[in-house]
Write an enzyme that holds these catalytic residues in place. Structure first.
Site, PDB file in Angstrom:
ATOM      1  N   VAL A 398       0.811  -1.226   0.000  1.00  0.00           N
ATOM      2  CA  VAL A 398       0.000   0.000   0.000  1.00  0.00           C
ATOM      3  C   VAL A 398       0.844   1.276   0.000  1.00  0.00           C
ATOM      4  O   VAL A 398       0.460   2.291   0.573  1.00  0.00           O
ATOM      5  CB  VAL A 398      -1.031   0.020   1.158  1.00  0.00           C
ATOM      6  CG1 VAL A 398      -1.991  -1.141   1.052  1.00  0.00           C
ATOM      7  CG2 VAL A 398      -0.361   0.028   2.529  1.00  0.00           C
ATOM      8  N   CYS A 399       1.997   1.254  -0.643  1.00  0.00           N
ATOM      9  CA  CYS A 399       2.862   2.437  -0.772  1.00  0.00           C
ATOM     10  C   CYS A 399       3.236   3.030   0.587  1.00  0.00           C
ATOM     11  O   CYS A 399       3.285   4.250   0.747  1.00  0.00           O
ATOM     12  CB  CYS A 399       2.209   3.510  -1.649  1.00  0.00           C
ATOM     13  SG  CYS A 399       2.096   3.048  -3.382  1.00  0.00           S
TER      14      CYS A 399
END
Length: 778
Positions: A398-399
């Site tokens: 999720v970055c």
């Protein structure tokens, strides 16, 4: 007067009913879907799009750099909306300026680009929960540090994180208002405390993108506010695709050394005998908004503000609603238990009780799933099944690498090892060395409802909760060594990856190569723009492309079983020959192809007729490519199949006996050298096999759970070899193959080692005869 719990619940349920009442009309795109990825972007309402369309067809908007009436209309609207947005965040226009940018990341980059041009650059510190876009700023800094909560507290207490605090070089401190990974929120007053506590000039950068999705941002106290705040409007409203950089006027000097200038940001430019320019000086945004602004997106923002308020009230109303839903989701997932008492979910987000401790969290619930024996469930498997059932969630890193590493206990050396072992963002390798590499993230938004939460919890319980009381796995009963106990019911190859199979005629000898059955997955279709291999997962009509091997003519004949225009040929032939003249020159500039996340060097056909045939039948610009056996380097791939968690009992040497069994090889470990098995374009292993008794049992289970559904055909599993009992009176137990270590086939007893269970994707829900999807079955 404080509300009681019952009063609060009553208000929450009434607001939820209000949202439910507008869902069908305002969000028709959500029919049949449960959208739980609001942290990525939120859906846009129909009335917003209607209002925007009316605005565009009722007015003439010109380029704001001109002096015409249409241009002046654009300019006036932009400045009005700029002021309105500042007020939306309680930001006094006398204290703040707002710069329109593409998104939050563009705003971050604008700040970094300005500070790196300072005479001595800048030093950079960022919180470990930062989004990747904040972390990337470190590459522009002279020095950089990643800080956890304690290290930030130490800094606030007077200890500069950089050794030499007497330097004139400025410091930039960046942190998220809310983690996009787990929803944890961080004190907004850090900005004030950092600036006041140090001796060096320190700027603060707040990433508010995750926070503003569902909560108000209050910048009313200018002296305590961050110097720079970035956000994305599509996370709040769904539309338009636009972001903002809000700059405290006392920090405008940070942009004084910025070098680049674009159209519309200067009052004069000299470029013939001298190089000189005069930047616009009245407002900061005039200097930073390079080129023509996205006029129509900014005008859409005006409509978005109106419609959002009409539908949902204030941002505080949205925050209260999403907090109510988030607490419900967290609590219900936390309470899920297997029959043996073990938790189904491991949660990483703060629980709702943290609000009582002065902390808060956003409407994000991040977690992983364990089976009843404690083994991690693959993120890729969860996402595939969720997609089949109509859930929209986010899985993976999720970055947020720092947040992921902290939550999962991943040390830097482990992450580097995972990378060396083939892990990449977006791949299915999500459990490495016994640890997950990412999380499942469910995030809620303004139009989320109680029924969304109910459906998602029911989904997790239905597919991942083991209600049986016994945690022990029943081992298969050893079968006698009888190589004639099974026979091959059918054998198929799939010449073109993801297209229909070709059934090998009964009694035909077929070559088995190191890469698998001859001619199996030797061709693929690749997108002309990206080089990505096409798949039925996105292009279900590939099931209607029917290849057939014609050895007499030396051709691969390909027909299409779907509807075609009258002028479109229904069949095309491709030579089986590897004649180099058939392919594009290797010296010509061409993008390498990608299969299952791997970069490969395939040979693409030069024939316009061949490539047009496939492009026309699929409606996708694509090329036919060949990946023949015997390649090297990027012209060669290796198997990625491995034992799944439910098969780990196969690792000991005392395995159950199996048809024509042979002694198993020792298990692979991190220190043992693994055998590198070659494959062509199959996803994981050289050969895929199934048994008919297992398919029969699966259909029985489907019928029991949902009577009336059509049976699943063995063809949906796209197996190379389908096996069945040789003697109908000697049945084979369903799923017995899960306990096998290998099989022997034929009079010569050719050995085939079992590498692992196939992690079949949701292509199993595509009817291979009609290309129709039937997600409800599986």
């Amino acid at each position: 007067m404080a509300r009681t719990d019952d009063q609060a619940k009553s208000v929450d349920t009434r607001y939820n009913a209000r949202v439910e009442s507008l869902r069908d009309k305002e969000y028709p795109m959500l029919n049949g879907s449960i959208y739980l990825d609001h942290a990525g972007t939120t859906p846009y309402p129909k009335s917003l799009m209607d209002r925007f369309a009316k605005e565009m067809t009722s007015n003439l908007f010109g380029n704001p750099h001109s002096a015409s009436a249409s241009s002046q209309l654009s300019t006036a609207r932009i400045e009005d909306i700029r002021l309105r947005v500042l007020r939306f965040f309680n930001a006094d226009p006398a204290e703040f300026d707002l710069v329109f940018v593409a998104n939050a990341t563009a705003g971050i980059k604008l700040v970094a680009d300005a500070l790196r041009t300072a005479p001595d650059g800048f030093d950079y510190s960022y919180h470990q929960a930062s989004h990747t876009s904040l972390i990337g700023v470190r590459e522009e800094a002279r020095n950089s540090l990643c800080l956890d909560d304690q290290e930030v507290d130490d800094w606030l207490g007077g200890g500069c994180p950089f050794e030499n605090d007497s330097e004139d070089r400025p410091v930039l401190f960046a942190y998220p208002a809310q983690s996009n990974m787990d929803g944890r929120r961080y004190p907004l007053n850090w900005a004030e405390k950092v600036c006041r506590g140090g001796t060096r000039k320190t700027y603060t950068l707040l990433d508010a993108a995750a926070l503003v999705c569902s909560s108000p941002l209050d910048l009313s106290q200018a002296n305590a506010a961050p110097d720079f705040t970035v956000l994305s409007f599509y996370k709040i409203f769904g539309f338009p695709d636009l972001g903002a950089l809000i700059v405290r006027r006392d920090a405008e000097e940070a942009f004084d050394t910025r070098r680049y200038f674009g159209g519309g940001t200067v009052d004069m430019v000299v470029c013939l005998k001298e190089q000189w320019h005069a930047p616009k000086a009245q407002f900061l945004h005039e200097r930073l908004e390079d080129g023509t602004l996205p006029v129509h997106s900014i005008i859409a923002l005006d409509a978005a503000l109106d419609v959002h308020k009409q539908l949902f009230g204030s941002m505080r109303d949205v925050a209260s609603h999403t907090a109510f839903l988030s607490a419900m989701l967290y609590t219900r997932l936390e309470l899920l238990r297997h029959g043996n008492g073990q938790s189904v979910c491991v949660l990483y987000s703060p629980g709702p009780e943290t609000a009582n401790n002065g902390l808060s969290s956003g409407p994000v619930v991040s977690f992983n799933i364990r089976n009843s024996q404690g083994a991690w469930i693959s993120l890729a498997e969860v996402e595939k099944l969720a997609t089949l059932k109509g859930f929209h969630i986010r899985t993976g890193g999720v970055c947020n690498p720092g947040g992921i590493a902290s939550a999962l206990g991943l040390e830097p050396w482990e992450m580097r090892r995972n990378f060396s072992s083939g892990f990449r963002c977006g791949t299915d390798l999500d459990i490495m060395a016994g640890k997950p590499t990412g999380v499942i993230r469910a995030s809620l938004g303004a139009m989320s409802t109680i029924s969304d939460v109910d459906s998602f919890v029911e989904f997790i319980a239905e597919f991942y909760r083991d209600a049986s009381l016994s945690p022990a796995r029943t081992e298969p009963v050893p079968q006698p060594h009888d190589p004639s106990r099974l026979r091959i019911h059918s054998m198929s190859i799939y010449p073109i990856k993801s297209c229909c199979g070709f059934q090998v005629p009964s009694g035909t000898d077929w070559e088995v190569r190191p890469e698998g059955l001859a001619w199996d997955r030797e061709w693929c279709l690749v997108h002309q723009g990206t080089g990505q291999a096409l798949s039925q997962k996105r292009h279900s009509k590939m099931a209607l492309i029917r290849p057939a091997l014609d050895f007499e003519r030396g051709q691969l004949r390909v027909s299409y079983a779907g509807e075609l225009p009258a002028h479109q040929p229904r069949e095309i032939s491709i030579p089986l020959s590897k004649n180099p003249s058939l392919f594009r020159s290797s010296s010509s500039r061409s993008r390498s192809s990608r299969v299952c996340g791997e970069e490969i060097q395939a040979q693409t056909y030069s024939s316009t007729a061949i490539n047009s045939f496939f492009s026309d039948v699929l409606g996708v610009p694509c090329l036919l490519a060949r990946f023949p056996a015997g390649g090297h380097g990027k012209s060669m791939r290796h198997s990625k199949a491995h034992l799944q968690k439910h098969q780990l009992s196969l690792l000991p040497t005392a395995r159950p006996a199996l048809p024509g069994s042979f002694p198993p090889s020792p298990p692979d470990s991190d220190t043992e050298k693994t055998v590198s098995r070659r494959i062509l374009l199959s996803n994981e292993s050289p050969i895929l096999a199934i048994t008919l008794p297992s398919v029969t049992e699966l259909n029985r289970e489907i019928h029991l759970s949902k009577p009336g559904l059509k049976e699943v055909s063995p063809a949906v599993f796209r197996a190379n070899i389908v096996m069945t009992p040789a003697d109908p009176d000697v049945p084979l137990a369903p799923y017995a193959e899960d306990s096998w270590s290998g099989i022997k086939v034929g009079p010569q007893q050719h050995e085939f080692e079992m590498l692992g269970a196939c992690r079949r994707c949701h292509m199993v829900c595509i009817n291979q005869e009609t290309a129709e999807r039937a997600r409800s079955r599986l």
